[in-house]
Design a protein around this motif. Sequence first.
Motif, PDB file in Angstrom:
ATOM      1  N   THR A 212     -96.246 -24.142  30.471  1.00  0.00           N
ATOM      2  CA  THR A 212     -96.095 -22.844  31.147  1.00  0.00           C
ATOM      3  C   THR A 212     -96.692 -21.727  30.300  1.00  0.00           C
ATOM      4  N   TYR A 213     -97.318 -20.761  30.978  1.00  0.00           N
ATOM      5  CA  TYR A 213     -97.930 -19.585  30.325  1.00  0.00           C
ATOM      6  C   TYR A 213     -97.456 -18.358  31.092  1.00  0.00           C
ATOM      7  N   LEU A 214     -96.680 -17.511  30.427  1.00  0.00           N
ATOM      8  CA  LEU A 214     -96.084 -16.357  31.118  1.00  0.00           C
ATOM      9  C   LEU A 214     -96.641 -15.049  30.574  1.00  0.00           C
ATOM     10  N   ASP A 215     -97.141 -14.213  31.466  1.00  0.00           N
ATOM     11  CA  ASP A 215     -97.604 -12.864  31.117  1.00  0.00           C
ATOM     12  C   ASP A 215     -96.433 -11.907  31.315  1.00  0.00           C
ATOM     13  N   GLU A 216     -95.977 -11.320  30.191  1.00  0.00           N
ATOM     14  CA  GLU A 216     -94.832 -10.385  30.228  1.00  0.00           C
ATOM     15  C   GLU A 216     -95.298  -8.942  30.012  1.00  0.00           C
ATOM     16  N   VAL A 217     -96.576  -8.687  30.321  1.00  0.00           N
ATOM     17  CA  VAL A 217     -97.181  -7.391  29.992  1.00  0.00           C
ATOM     18  C   VAL A 217     -96.375  -6.197  30.525  1.00  0.00           C
ATOM     19  N   HIS A 218     -95.881  -6.312  31.757  1.00  0.00           N
ATOM     20  CA  HIS A 218     -95.177  -5.158  32.342  1.00  0.00           C
ATOM     21  C   HIS A 218     -93.670  -5.204  32.104  1.00  0.00           C
ATOM     22  N   ALA A 219     -93.236  -6.082  31.217  1.00  0.00           N
ATOM     23  CA  ALA A 219     -91.798  -6.212  30.966  1.00  0.00           C
ATOM     24  C   ALA A 219     -91.426  -6.035  29.502  1.00  0.00           C
ATOM     25  N   VAL A 220     -92.385  -6.256  28.573  1.00  0.00           N
ATOM     26  CA  VAL A 220     -92.010  -6.185  27.163  1.00  0.00           C
ATOM     27  C   VAL A 220     -91.633  -4.754  26.778  1.00  0.00           C
ATOM     28  N   GLY A 221     -90.586  -4.676  25.978  1.00  0.00           N
ATOM     29  CA  GLY A 221     -90.048  -3.372  25.590  1.00  0.00           C
ATOM     30  C   GLY A 221     -89.007  -2.869  26.576  1.00  0.00           C
ATOM     31  N   LEU A 222     -89.127  -3.315  27.832  1.00  0.00           N
ATOM     32  CA  LEU A 222     -88.315  -2.734  28.911  1.00  0.00           C
ATOM     33  C   LEU A 222     -87.103  -3.567  29.307  1.00  0.00           C
ATOM     34  N   TYR A 223     -87.248  -4.870  29.264  1.00  0.00           N
ATOM     35  CA  TYR A 223     -86.183  -5.760  29.758  1.00  0.00           C
ATOM     36  C   TYR A 223     -85.737  -6.690  28.628  1.00  0.00           C
ATOM     37  N   GLY A 224     -84.511  -7.216  28.767  1.00  0.00           N
ATOM     38  CA  GLY A 224     -83.959  -8.091  27.737  1.00  0.00           C
ATOM     39  C   GLY A 224     -83.201  -7.267  26.705  1.00  0.00           C
ATOM     40  N   ALA A 225     -82.296  -7.934  25.983  1.00  0.00           N
ATOM     41  CA  ALA A 225     -81.423  -7.213  25.046  1.00  0.00           C
ATOM     42  C   ALA A 225     -82.207  -6.508  23.951  1.00  0.00           C
ATOM     43  N   GLY A 245     -98.146 -10.823  25.825  1.00  0.00           N
ATOM     44  CA  GLY A 245     -97.688  -9.450  26.050  1.00  0.00           C
ATOM     45  C   GLY A 245     -98.715  -8.432  25.595  1.00  0.00           C
ATOM     46  N   THR A 246     -98.383  -7.178  25.826  1.00  0.00           N
ATOM     47  CA  THR A 246     -99.260  -6.089  25.396  1.00  0.00           C
ATOM     48  C   THR A 246     -98.468  -5.108  24.542  1.00  0.00           C
ATOM     49  N   LEU A 247     -99.180  -4.401  23.681  1.00  0.00           N
ATOM     50  CA  LEU A 247     -98.576  -3.320  22.913  1.00  0.00           C
ATOM     51  C   LEU A 247     -98.894  -1.978  23.572  1.00  0.00           C
ATOM     52  N   ALA A 248     -99.541  -2.032  24.744  1.00  0.00           N
ATOM     53  CA  ALA A 248    -100.115  -0.825  25.343  1.00  0.00           C
ATOM     54  C   ALA A 248     -99.243  -0.184  26.416  1.00  0.00           C
ATOM     55  N   LYS A 249     -98.224  -0.887  26.892  1.00  0.00           N
ATOM     56  CA  LYS A 249     -97.474  -0.333  28.025  1.00  0.00           C
ATOM     57  C   LYS A 249     -96.076   0.076  27.535  1.00  0.00           C
ATOM     58  N   GLY A 250     -95.081  -0.801  27.644  1.00  0.00           N
ATOM     59  CA  GLY A 250     -93.749  -0.424  27.167  1.00  0.00           C
ATOM     60  C   GLY A 250     -93.743   0.028  25.703  1.00  0.00           C
ATOM     61  N   PHE A 251     -94.643  -0.530  24.895  1.00  0.00           N
ATOM     62  CA  PHE A 251     -94.675  -0.153  23.476  1.00  0.00           C
ATOM     63  C   PHE A 251     -95.568   1.065  23.202  1.00  0.00           C
ATOM     64  N   GLY A 252     -96.352   1.456  24.192  1.00  0.00           N
ATOM     65  CA  GLY A 252     -97.045   2.745  24.149  1.00  0.00           C
ATOM     66  C   GLY A 252     -98.229   2.864  23.205  1.00  0.00           C
ATOM     67  N   VAL A 253     -98.767   1.745  22.693  1.00  0.00           N
ATOM     68  CA  VAL A 253     -99.865   1.878  21.726  1.00  0.00           C
ATOM     69  C   VAL A 253    -101.095   1.167  22.321  1.00  0.00           C
ATOM     70  N   VAL A 254    -101.605   0.146  21.697  1.00  0.00           N
ATOM     71  CA  VAL A 254    -102.687  -0.664  22.268  1.00  0.00           C
ATOM     72  C   VAL A 254    -102.736  -1.993  21.520  1.00  0.00           C
ATOM     73  N   GLY A 255    -103.260  -3.030  22.182  1.00  0.00           N
ATOM     74  CA  GLY A 255    -103.338  -4.357  21.565  1.00  0.00           C
ATOM     75  C   GLY A 255    -102.594  -5.367  22.418  1.00  0.00           C
ATOM     76  N   GLY A 256    -102.908  -6.646  22.215  1.00  0.00           N
ATOM     77  CA  GLY A 256    -102.233  -7.707  22.968  1.00  0.00           C
ATOM     78  C   GLY A 256    -101.823  -8.816  22.027  1.00  0.00           C
ATOM     79  N   TYR A 257    -101.078  -9.784  22.551  1.00  0.00           N
ATOM     80  CA  TYR A 257    -100.649 -10.896  21.695  1.00  0.00           C
ATOM     81  C   TYR A 257    -100.189 -12.086  22.532  1.00  0.00           C
ATOM     82  N   VAL A 258    -100.130 -13.242  21.878  1.00  0.00           N
ATOM     83  CA  VAL A 258     -99.441 -14.395  22.452  1.00  0.00           C
ATOM     84  C   VAL A 258     -98.403 -14.862  21.448  1.00  0.00           C
ATOM     85  N   ALA A 259     -97.330 -15.467  21.975  1.00  0.00           N
ATOM     86  CA  ALA A 259     -96.295 -16.051  21.116  1.00  0.00           C
ATOM     87  C   ALA A 259     -96.013 -17.460  21.617  1.00  0.00           C
ATOM     88  N   GLY A 260     -95.769 -18.378  20.675  1.00  0.00           N
ATOM     89  CA  GLY A 260     -95.498 -19.771  21.071  1.00  0.00           C
ATOM     90  C   GLY A 260     -95.194 -20.616  19.856  1.00  0.00           C
TER      91      GLY A 260
END
Length: 405
Positions: A212-225, A245-260
């Motif tokens: 599975t590959y999940l794009d959380e771009v519009h959720a990181v920073g915003l949802y979850g504890a 995820g991205t560092l550009a939306k909920g985190f307000g800066v710029v850049g992207g990443y993957v975690a796994g």
Amino acid sequence: MNATRTAFHAHCRDGLDALRAEGRYRDFAQLERDAARFPVYRQGGRDVTVWSSNDYLGMGRHPAVIAAGQAAMAAHGAGAGGTRNISGTSPLHAALEAELATLHGMPSALLFGSGYVANQAAISTILSALPGFHVLSDEKNHASMIAGMRGLPGVTRHIFRHNDLGHLERLLAAIPASAPKLIAFESVYSMDGDIAPIGAICDLAERHGAMTYLDEVHAVGLYGATGGGISERDGVQRRLDVIEGTLAKGFGVVGGYVAGREEVVDHIRSTASGLIFTTSLPPSTVAAALASVRHLKEDGALRARMAGPARLLKRKLDEAGIARMPSESHIVPVMVGEAKAVREVARRLMDEHAIYATPINYPTVPRGGERLRLCATPFHTEAMMDALVAALRQVLPKAVLRQAA
Ligand code: PLP
């Protein structure tokens, strides 16, 4: 006379004329953000209220984020000066990757220049790793994910109907059990504002031997504890293979990443062209993003302030008889359904009401799905909402008003 150039220039002019005729020509509004008064921007000497920023929590102008970026710029200079491999990896890069891995409950994370590049590079790298990969892609996936799965030799792409578990299961069942499979999807869909059933998709992946590959771009920073997104909220982070995820939306800066998992991230790090052959993010950007991620891990109160304005905006739109899409998130789309009409609505909002809302056109959404995409942040006041709703009542086509619930 150069025949190739002449033909190409004619092609450009014809293409641009066609875009203008369809109402899809892209001109960018020049808006100057006032960090102290977000979401109020300046344009040509007047104030404009912006309803379409993806800086959902205003972190791009948070004092701690600005201070961290300024300090790193002063200490380390403006640019990274190289790719990750060529002196472009600083302790700040390593610290941000460690922070992002923890955020998603994953052993490892890897930074990219943007969320777009992260998706394109990571997905194409995964799909190129084993012969005969099948990728199952939600029909509403972002262009960056699609860019990562197109045109790869030996890869078969299956499109499943949006958030439709039954369709996904049928497609999975039709693929030979021994073939490698990847399910690629988003958590919060950015144009509709609805949310994927992540756990149920993981169940299907387990049953059919898929990754599975999940794009959380519009959720990181915003949802979850701690801001880890919907997968954190739903307690399913560890069931996923890759979270992007991205560092550009909920985190307000710029850049992207993957975690796994380590070997997955390490494989992407070692082979993804979109990482290897490009200059790494500047230290000031990385420091600002690190401050933002750390701040939002702790600041549940700011996150909690996100839901209220979106709920209130939806209620006010409903009460005013303005047909909005049934969003489950902070994204509130108002369907207009025609390219020229949506542009005209946006133009009148701007010219007559000093309100900016982005008109969304094909190919971002299907033809006929043209809409305004509104995002209420904790910084939008009730007075701003009332002004928006009153303006929309004046500028929306009658049919959109009539369709109201
Ligand atoms: N994924 C989705 C779902 C997006 O909507 C976007 C951008 O809007 C991206 C990825 C790309 O992220 P970035 O803006 O960091 O390049």
